[in-house]
Design a protein around this motif. Structure first.
Motif, PDB file in Angstrom:
ATOM      1  N   UNK A   1       0.622  -0.995   0.183  1.00  0.00           N
ATOM      2  CA  UNK A   1      -0.005   0.190   0.248  1.00  0.00           C
ATOM      3  C   UNK A   1       1.280   1.163   0.167  1.00  0.00           C
ATOM      4  N   UNK A   2       2.194   1.342   0.603  1.00  0.00           N
ATOM      5  CA  UNK A   2       2.266   2.923   1.342  1.00  0.00           C
ATOM      6  C   UNK A   2       4.043   2.047  -0.455  1.00  0.00           C
ATOM      7  N   UNK A   3       4.063   1.259  -0.961  1.00  0.00           N
ATOM      8  CA  UNK A   3       5.076   1.735  -2.008  1.00  0.00           C
ATOM      9  C   UNK A   3       4.270   1.303  -3.618  1.00  0.00           C
ATOM     10  N   UNK A   4       3.365   0.477  -3.372  1.00  0.00           N
ATOM     11  CA  UNK A   4       2.593   0.592  -5.252  1.00  0.00           C
ATOM     12  C   UNK A   4       1.745   2.367  -5.563  1.00  0.00           C
ATOM     13  N   UNK A   5       2.557   2.392  -6.943  1.00  0.00           N
ATOM     14  CA  UNK A   5       2.616   4.052  -7.088  1.00  0.00           C
ATOM     15  C   UNK A   5       1.272   3.941  -7.714  1.00  0.00           C
ATOM     16  N   UNK A   6       1.067   2.572  -8.181  1.00  0.00           N
ATOM     17  CA  UNK A   6      -1.041   3.030  -8.010  1.00  0.00           C
ATOM     18  C   UNK A   6      -1.876   3.695  -7.036  1.00  0.00           C
ATOM     19  N   UNK A   7      -1.423   3.247  -6.344  1.00  0.00           N
ATOM     20  CA  UNK A   7      -2.393   3.560  -4.566  1.00  0.00           C
ATOM     21  C   UNK A   7      -2.600   5.070  -5.164  1.00  0.00           C
ATOM     22  N   UNK A   8      -3.340   5.764  -4.846  1.00  0.00           N
ATOM     23  CA  UNK A   8      -3.447   7.031  -4.633  1.00  0.00           C
ATOM     24  C   UNK A   8      -2.899   7.672  -3.563  1.00  0.00           C
ATOM     25  N   UNK A   9      -1.985   8.896  -3.097  1.00  0.00           N
ATOM     26  CA  UNK A   9      -1.307  10.103  -2.199  1.00  0.00           C
ATOM     27  C   UNK A   9      -2.611   9.774  -0.749  1.00  0.00           C
ATOM     28  N   UNK A  10      -3.453  10.105  -1.258  1.00  0.00           N
ATOM     29  CA  UNK A  10      -4.339  10.586  -0.439  1.00  0.00           C
ATOM     30  C   UNK A  10      -4.674   9.317   0.543  1.00  0.00           C
ATOM     31  N   UNK A  11      -5.172   8.281  -0.401  1.00  0.00           N
ATOM     32  CA  UNK A  11      -4.899   7.297   0.644  1.00  0.00           C
ATOM     33  C   UNK A  11      -4.229   6.918   1.569  1.00  0.00           C
ATOM     34  N   UNK A  12      -2.951   7.285   0.775  1.00  0.00           N
ATOM     35  CA  UNK A  12      -1.601   6.774   1.851  1.00  0.00           C
ATOM     36  C   UNK A  12      -1.946   7.738   2.922  1.00  0.00           C
ATOM     37  N   UNK A  13      -1.969   8.843   2.814  1.00  0.00           N
ATOM     38  CA  UNK A  13      -2.047  10.069   4.425  1.00  0.00           C
ATOM     39  C   UNK A  13      -2.701   9.391   4.965  1.00  0.00           C
ATOM     40  N   UNK A  14      -3.890   9.081   4.542  1.00  0.00           N
ATOM     41  CA  UNK A  14      -5.388   8.834   5.473  1.00  0.00           C
ATOM     42  C   UNK A  14      -4.766   7.828   6.307  1.00  0.00           C
ATOM     43  N   UNK A  15      -3.700   6.871   5.826  1.00  0.00           N
ATOM     44  CA  UNK A  15      -3.304   4.878   6.457  1.00  0.00           C
ATOM     45  C   UNK A  15      -2.615   5.824   7.557  1.00  0.00           C
TER      46      UNK A  15
END
Length: 222
Positions: free
Chosen positions: A24-38
Motif C-alpha cells: 500500500x505504501x510503495x505501490x505507485x497505483x495507490x493514491x497519495x491521499x489514501x496513503x496519507x489517511x493510513x
C-alpha cells in the motif's frame, strides 16, 4: 480501512499482514491521499506499532512517505511515550530516527532538517563505486596497451609481408643462377662415360694376350 486499530496493529506485526502495508505504501497505483489517511490513522498508536520487529518496519515506511507536516504530527504524538520507546528494543531505533529531542528544543531547526531530508534523493546508488571511475589510470593504461599492440600487429604484418617477398625473390634468384644442363652437354657426358668404359674393357682383354705372347717367346728361346 474498516478494521479496528488493534486489528490493524496485529496485521502489521504479522509477516503476511506487514507485506500488505508495504504494498500500500510503495505501490505507485495507490493514491497519495489514501496513503496519507493510513499514516494519520496510526497517530496516537505508533509507540505500539513500532514495538515489534515487523511493525517497526511498517512505521519506518510510514515515516519515509510522510511529508514534514505529517512527520511533525507523528513526532509530537510520541512526546508522552518517550520512556516506552526507550524501553522497547525496536521502538528506541524508531524514536532515534525521529529526533524528538531536537523537535522539543528547536522545532524550526527540526522542520528545516526534515524538509531537507525529504528533498534529498537517495544517494545509495551513487555511492557505489564505478569500476572505470575508481581505477581511471588502469583503464587508460589498458587502452594504451591495446592501441600499442594494435600498432605492433600492423607493423609485424607489414614486416612479415615484405620479408616473405624478399625470401621469395632470393629463392627465385638462386634457382635462376644454377645452370641447367643442356642436351649437348648431356650427350657429351654420356659418350665420355661409354668411351672410358670401352677403354677399360679393351685393356682387360689385351692384358692376357700380351702375357701369352711373352710366355711363348720364352719357350722358343729356351
Amino acid at each position: 480501512m474498516a478494521l479496528p486499530m488493534d486489528r490493524r496493529i496485529e496485521m502489521a506485526h504479522d509477516a503476511s499482514g506487514s507485506r500488505v502495508y508495504d504494498v500500500l505504501l510503495e505501490s505507485p497505483t495507490v493514491p497519495s491521499k489514501a496513503k496519507r489517511e493510513l499514516i494519520m490513522e496510526f497517530i496516537g498508536h505508533y509507540h505500539v506499532l513500532v514495538d515489534d520487529r515487523l511493525g517497526s518496519r511498517v512505521g519506518d515506511r510510514c515515516w519515509a512517505f510522510a511529508d514534514t507536516y505529517l512527520k511533525e504530527k507523528i513526532a509530537r504524538s510520541l512526546f508522552f511515550h518517550e520512556q516506552f520507546l526507550a524501553a522497547s528494543y525496536y521502538g528506541k531505533f524508531f524514536a532515534r530516527n525521529l529526533n524528538l529531542y531536537l523537535l522539543q528544543r528547536r522545532p524550526n531547526e527540526w522542520k528545516t532538517m526534515q524538509a531537507n531530508r525529504k528533498r534529498t534523493p537517495d544517494k545509495s546508488s551513487s555511492l557505489l563505486p564505478n569500476p572505470e571511475s575508481a581505477h581511471p589510470h588502469v583503464v587508460q593504461k589498458s587502452t594504451k596497451r591495446k592501441r600499442h599492440t594494435h600498432g605492433e600487429d600492423e607493423i609485424d604484418a607489414v614486416f612479415n609481408a615484405s620479408l616473405g617477398k624478399r625470401i621469395k625473390k632470393t629463392a627465385l634468384g638462386q634457382a635462376a643462377s644454377v645452370p641447367t644442363p643442356s642436351e649437348p652437354e648431356m650427350d657429351v657426358k654420356k659418350s665420355g662415360g661409354l668411351d672410358s668404359l670401352q677403354v677399360v674393357l679393351g685393356a682387360i682383354k689385351s692384358a692376357p694376350k700380351d702375357e701369352r705372347s711373352n710366355k711363348k717367346r720364352k719357350k722358343h728361346q729356351v
